[in-house]
Design a protein around this motif. Structure first.
Motif, PDB file in Angstrom:
ATOM      1  N   PHE A 153       0.822  -1.208   0.000  1.00 33.41           N
ATOM      2  CA  PHE A 153       0.000   0.000   0.000  1.00 33.41           C
ATOM      3  C   PHE A 153       0.858   1.262   0.000  1.00 33.41           C
ATOM      4  N   ILE A 154       2.109   1.144   0.440  1.00 31.47           N
ATOM      5  CA  ILE A 154       2.997   2.309   0.406  1.00 31.47           C
ATOM      6  C   ILE A 154       3.240   2.733  -1.041  1.00 31.47           C
ATOM      7  N   THR A 155       3.696   1.801  -1.863  1.00 33.35           N
ATOM      8  CA  THR A 155       3.949   2.117  -3.275  1.00 33.35           C
ATOM      9  C   THR A 155       2.652   2.278  -4.054  1.00 33.35           C
ATOM     10  N   GLY A 156       1.665   1.429  -3.719  1.00 36.06           N
ATOM     11  CA  GLY A 156       0.403   1.471  -4.453  1.00 36.06           C
ATOM     12  C   GLY A 156      -0.314   2.805  -4.311  1.00 36.06           C
ATOM     13  N   ILE A 157      -0.434   3.285  -3.088  1.00 27.01           N
ATOM     14  CA  ILE A 157      -1.128   4.557  -2.868  1.00 27.01           C
ATOM     15  C   ILE A 157      -0.308   5.737  -3.380  1.00 27.01           C
ATOM     16  N   ALA A 158       1.026   5.651  -3.228  1.00 18.69           N
ATOM     17  CA  ALA A 158       1.879   6.719  -3.780  1.00 18.69           C
ATOM     18  C   ALA A 158       1.618   6.870  -5.275  1.00 18.69           C
ATOM     19  N   GLY A 159       1.508   5.750  -5.974  1.00 16.78           N
ATOM     20  CA  GLY A 159       1.229   5.798  -7.407  1.00 16.78           C
ATOM     21  C   GLY A 159      -0.201   6.184  -7.713  1.00 16.78           C
ATOM     22  N   TRP A 160      -1.123   5.787  -6.847  1.00 18.56           N
ATOM     23  CA  TRP A 160      -2.545   6.079  -7.077  1.00 18.56           C
ATOM     24  C   TRP A 160      -2.793   7.585  -7.052  1.00 18.56           C
ATOM     25  N   ILE A 161      -1.988   8.314  -6.302  1.00 19.93           N
ATOM     26  CA  ILE A 161      -2.107   9.784  -6.320  1.00 19.93           C
ATOM     27  C   ILE A 161      -1.983  10.288  -7.750  1.00 19.93           C
ATOM     28  N   VAL A 207      -2.232   8.504 -10.643  1.00 19.75           N
ATOM     29  CA  VAL A 207      -3.285   7.968 -11.515  1.00 19.75           C
ATOM     30  C   VAL A 207      -4.588   8.741 -11.303  1.00 19.75           C
ATOM     31  N   ALA A 208      -4.974   8.921 -10.041  1.00 19.50           N
ATOM     32  CA  ALA A 208      -6.238   9.604  -9.741  1.00 19.50           C
ATOM     33  C   ALA A 208      -6.210  11.058 -10.203  1.00 19.50           C
ATOM     34  N   PHE A 209      -5.071  11.722 -10.055  1.00 15.59           N
ATOM     35  CA  PHE A 209      -4.980  13.120 -10.475  1.00 15.59           C
ATOM     36  C   PHE A 209      -5.075  13.246 -11.995  1.00 15.59           C
ATOM     37  N   ALA A 210      -4.403  12.337 -12.715  1.00 15.88           N
ATOM     38  CA  ALA A 210      -4.469  12.369 -14.178  1.00 15.88           C
ATOM     39  C   ALA A 210      -5.895  12.128 -14.665  1.00 15.88           C
ATOM     40  N   ARG A 211      -6.603  11.207 -14.021  1.00 14.85           N
ATOM     41  CA  ARG A 211      -7.979  10.922 -14.427  1.00 14.85           C
ATOM     42  C   ARG A 211      -8.922  12.058 -14.016  1.00 14.85           C
ATOM     43  N   TYR A 212      -8.560  12.772 -12.949  1.00 12.41           N
ATOM     44  CA  TYR A 212      -9.330  13.946 -12.542  1.00 12.41           C
ATOM     45  C   TYR A 212      -9.201  15.063 -13.586  1.00 12.41           C
ATOM     46  N   LEU A 213      -7.974  15.249 -14.093  1.00 14.74           N
ATOM     47  CA  LEU A 213      -7.740  16.272 -15.104  1.00 14.74           C
ATOM     48  C   LEU A 213      -8.306  15.873 -16.459  1.00 14.74           C
ATOM     49  N   HIS A 214      -8.143  14.610 -16.798  1.00 14.90           N
ATOM     50  CA  HIS A 214      -8.560  14.094 -18.105  1.00 14.90           C
ATOM     51  C   HIS A 214      -9.356  12.814 -17.884  1.00 14.90           C
ATOM     52  N   PRO A 215     -10.663  12.906 -17.629  1.00 15.48           N
ATOM     53  CA  PRO A 215     -11.472  11.720 -17.294  1.00 15.48           C
ATOM     54  C   PRO A 215     -11.352  10.581 -18.306  1.00 15.48           C
ATOM     55  N   GLN A 216     -11.070  10.887 -19.555  1.00 18.36           N
ATOM     56  CA  GLN A 216     -10.949   9.848 -20.576  1.00 18.36           C
ATOM     57  C   GLN A 216      -9.493   9.545 -20.909  1.00 18.36           C
ATOM     58  N   SER A 217      -8.584   9.928 -20.034  1.00 15.22           N
ATOM     59  CA  SER A 217      -7.155   9.825 -20.357  1.00 15.22           C
ATOM     60  C   SER A 217      -6.669   8.394 -20.456  1.00 15.22           C
ATOM     61  N   ILE A 218      -7.161   7.502 -19.623  1.00 20.32           N
ATOM     62  CA  ILE A 218      -6.689   6.129 -19.608  1.00 20.32           C
ATOM     63  C   ILE A 218      -7.876   5.237 -19.264  1.00 20.32           C
ATOM     64  N   LEU A 253      -3.782  13.269   0.457  1.00 20.19           N
ATOM     65  CA  LEU A 253      -3.486  14.167  -0.663  1.00 20.19           C
ATOM     66  C   LEU A 253      -4.490  13.978  -1.802  1.00 20.19           C
ATOM     67  N   ILE A 254      -4.973  12.749  -1.970  1.00 26.45           N
ATOM     68  CA  ILE A 254      -5.977  12.487  -3.016  1.00 26.45           C
ATOM     69  C   ILE A 254      -7.275  13.237  -2.706  1.00 26.45           C
ATOM     70  N   ALA A 255      -7.554  13.434  -1.416  1.00 23.11           N
ATOM     71  CA  ALA A 255      -8.786  14.126  -1.024  1.00 23.11           C
ATOM     72  C   ALA A 255      -8.828  15.564  -1.520  1.00 23.11           C
ATOM     73  N   LEU A 256      -7.692  16.139  -1.901  1.00 21.42           N
ATOM     74  CA  LEU A 256      -7.675  17.502  -2.424  1.00 21.42           C
ATOM     75  C   LEU A 256      -8.460  17.629  -3.722  1.00 21.42           C
ATOM     76  N   PHE A 257      -8.483  16.550  -4.516  1.00 22.34           N
ATOM     77  CA  PHE A 257      -9.169  16.633  -5.809  1.00 22.34           C
ATOM     78  C   PHE A 257     -10.206  15.535  -6.028  1.00 22.34           C
ATOM     79  N   ASN A 258     -10.228  14.505  -5.140  1.00 14.64           N
ATOM     80  CA  ASN A 258     -11.236  13.448  -5.263  1.00 14.64           C
ATOM     81  C   ASN A 258     -11.591  12.947  -3.862  1.00 14.64           C
ATOM     82  N   PRO A 259     -12.404  13.715  -3.118  1.00 15.74           N
ATOM     83  CA  PRO A 259     -12.712  13.365  -1.727  1.00 15.74           C
ATOM     84  C   PRO A 259     -13.359  11.994  -1.558  1.00 15.74           C
ATOM     85  N   GLU A 260     -14.277  11.638  -2.454  1.00 10.37           N
ATOM     86  CA  GLU A 260     -14.981  10.355  -2.316  1.00 10.37           C
ATOM     87  C   GLU A 260     -14.005   9.181  -2.436  1.00 10.37           C
ATOM     88  N   LEU A 261     -13.144   9.208  -3.453  1.00  8.15           N
ATOM     89  CA  LEU A 261     -12.149   8.150  -3.628  1.00  8.15           C
ATOM     90  C   LEU A 261     -11.234   8.086  -2.412  1.00  8.15           C
TER      91      LEU A 261
END
Length: 338
Positions: A38-46, A48-59, A306-314
């Motif tokens: 979860f250390i590496t996974g969540i670090a990376g999820w920040i 991924v989640a931010f990119a999808r927040y900026l570009h919902p159809q990005s990946i 940190l993810i809560a800054l742009f995606n509180p529910e996630l």
């Protein structure tokens, strides 16, 4: 009769080979120490989640799942390299680890890790070639960390930067096209990820004090001794929160605060302070080992916040999942000598 005997012998040989493979894989998975995933996974999820927040159809969801799978398993795959390079001190700190006891053949384990790294690199090439840069940097920093952790605080810096590569990897692999912009806000997040993980690994040095000292590794805790280190453990505990407040006050974090962020941030601050207290109170012995679960939760949950800054529910979902599963996976590794 002769043919039947040969068939039975072949069956026994095949069964023995299968049993050895299963035992090898079990030892390999134990060595991965998946509570770190979860250390590496969540670090990376920040990222991924931010990119999808900026570009919902990005990946696509399928590709995002592949990227997250690589991130969650990357710690364990690289941990085999750490165990091999750290055999000297592990013979004292963790004599029950599979590579130390001989359960895990080091060269077979390294070969499997190399194959998995190669597979991850190929998958990354097809998803987003530029994401290979942080992926390869992360691998190199992992190796550098094993040599740098013997220099006070250098290992912590290398480890923190290595984990920030997970965030960069998640973001770049999920961004539709170049150029990829790293604004002051995004650099600030990378810094905060590095700070949280550098501090997290500082606390892990307490349990390894005697083995590191015997092996000649001057980690920060060995260099300072228990008395000073346990005091630093308390003072340094809220550093990530303090750093965020300063960065936000300076205007480098552009996202506005929200109720979920403030709520999760408050809980995380408590986990940080509790971690510092535990290592002040129990800097050595079994309790120093069992305090790791609070340490890992503070780091992982801080990253989720940190993810809560742009995606509180996630962030709410991930916070609960990370808190529960870090503890669950750690409970599967209750032997402090492994």
């Amino acid at each position: 009769m002769t043919a039947m005997k040969h068939d039975i012998e072949r069956g026994r040989t095949a069964g023995g080979t299968l049993a050895r493979i299963v035992m090898f894989l079990q030892a390999y998975v134990r060595s991965m120490r998946l509570y770190y995933a979860f250390i590496t996974g969540i670090a990376g999820w920040i990222g991924v989640a931010f990119a999808r927040y900026l570009h919902p159809q990005s990946i696509s969801t399928g590709k995002a799942a592949l990227v997250l799978g690589i991130l969650f398993l990357s710690w364990g795959i690289n941990q085999i390299v750490n165990d091999y390079l750290g055999l000297k001190e592990d013979r004292i700190n963790a004599p029950n680890r599979p590579m130390v006891t001989g359960e895990l053949n080091p060269f077979a384990a390294l070969a499997l890790s190399a194959a998995l790294m190669a597979f991850a690199s190929i998958v990354t090439w097809f998803i987003a070639p530029w994401a290979l840069v942080p992926l390869l940097l992360g691998i190199l920093l992992n190796i550098a960390y094993e040599f740098g952790k013997g220099v006070p605080f250098l290992g912590n810096v290398l480890f923190g930067v290595m984990l920030s590569m997970c965030t960069a990897y998640g973001y770049i692999s999920s961004t539709p096209s170049l150029p990829i912009h790293f604004t002051p806000s995004r650099w600030s997040v990378l810094f905060l990820v590095a700070l949280m993980n550098g501090l997290m690994t500082y606390y892990t040095y307490f349990k390894d004090y005697w083995g590191d000292k015997a092996a000649g590794l001057r980690t920060a805790v060995v260099a300072q001794g228990f008395d000073l280190s346990r005091k630093i453990a308390v003072v340094a505990a809220p550093l990530p929160t303090i750093a965020f407040v300063v960065i936000k006050w300076a205007g480098w974090i552009e996202s506005p605060l929200n109720e979920v962020f403030c709520f999760l941030g408050t809980i995380t601050l408590f986990l940080q302070l509790w971690t510092g207290y535990l290592y002040f109170k129990f800097p050595t012995g079994k309790k120093a080992y069992y305090s790791l679960v609070t340490n890992f939760r503070a780091c992982t949950c801080g990253q989720v916040t940190l993810i809560a800054l742009f995606n509180p529910e996630l962030a709410l979902y991930l916070y609960i999942a990370a808190y529960v599963f870090v503890g669950f996976l750690f409970d599967l590794h209750r032997d402090p000598r492994a």
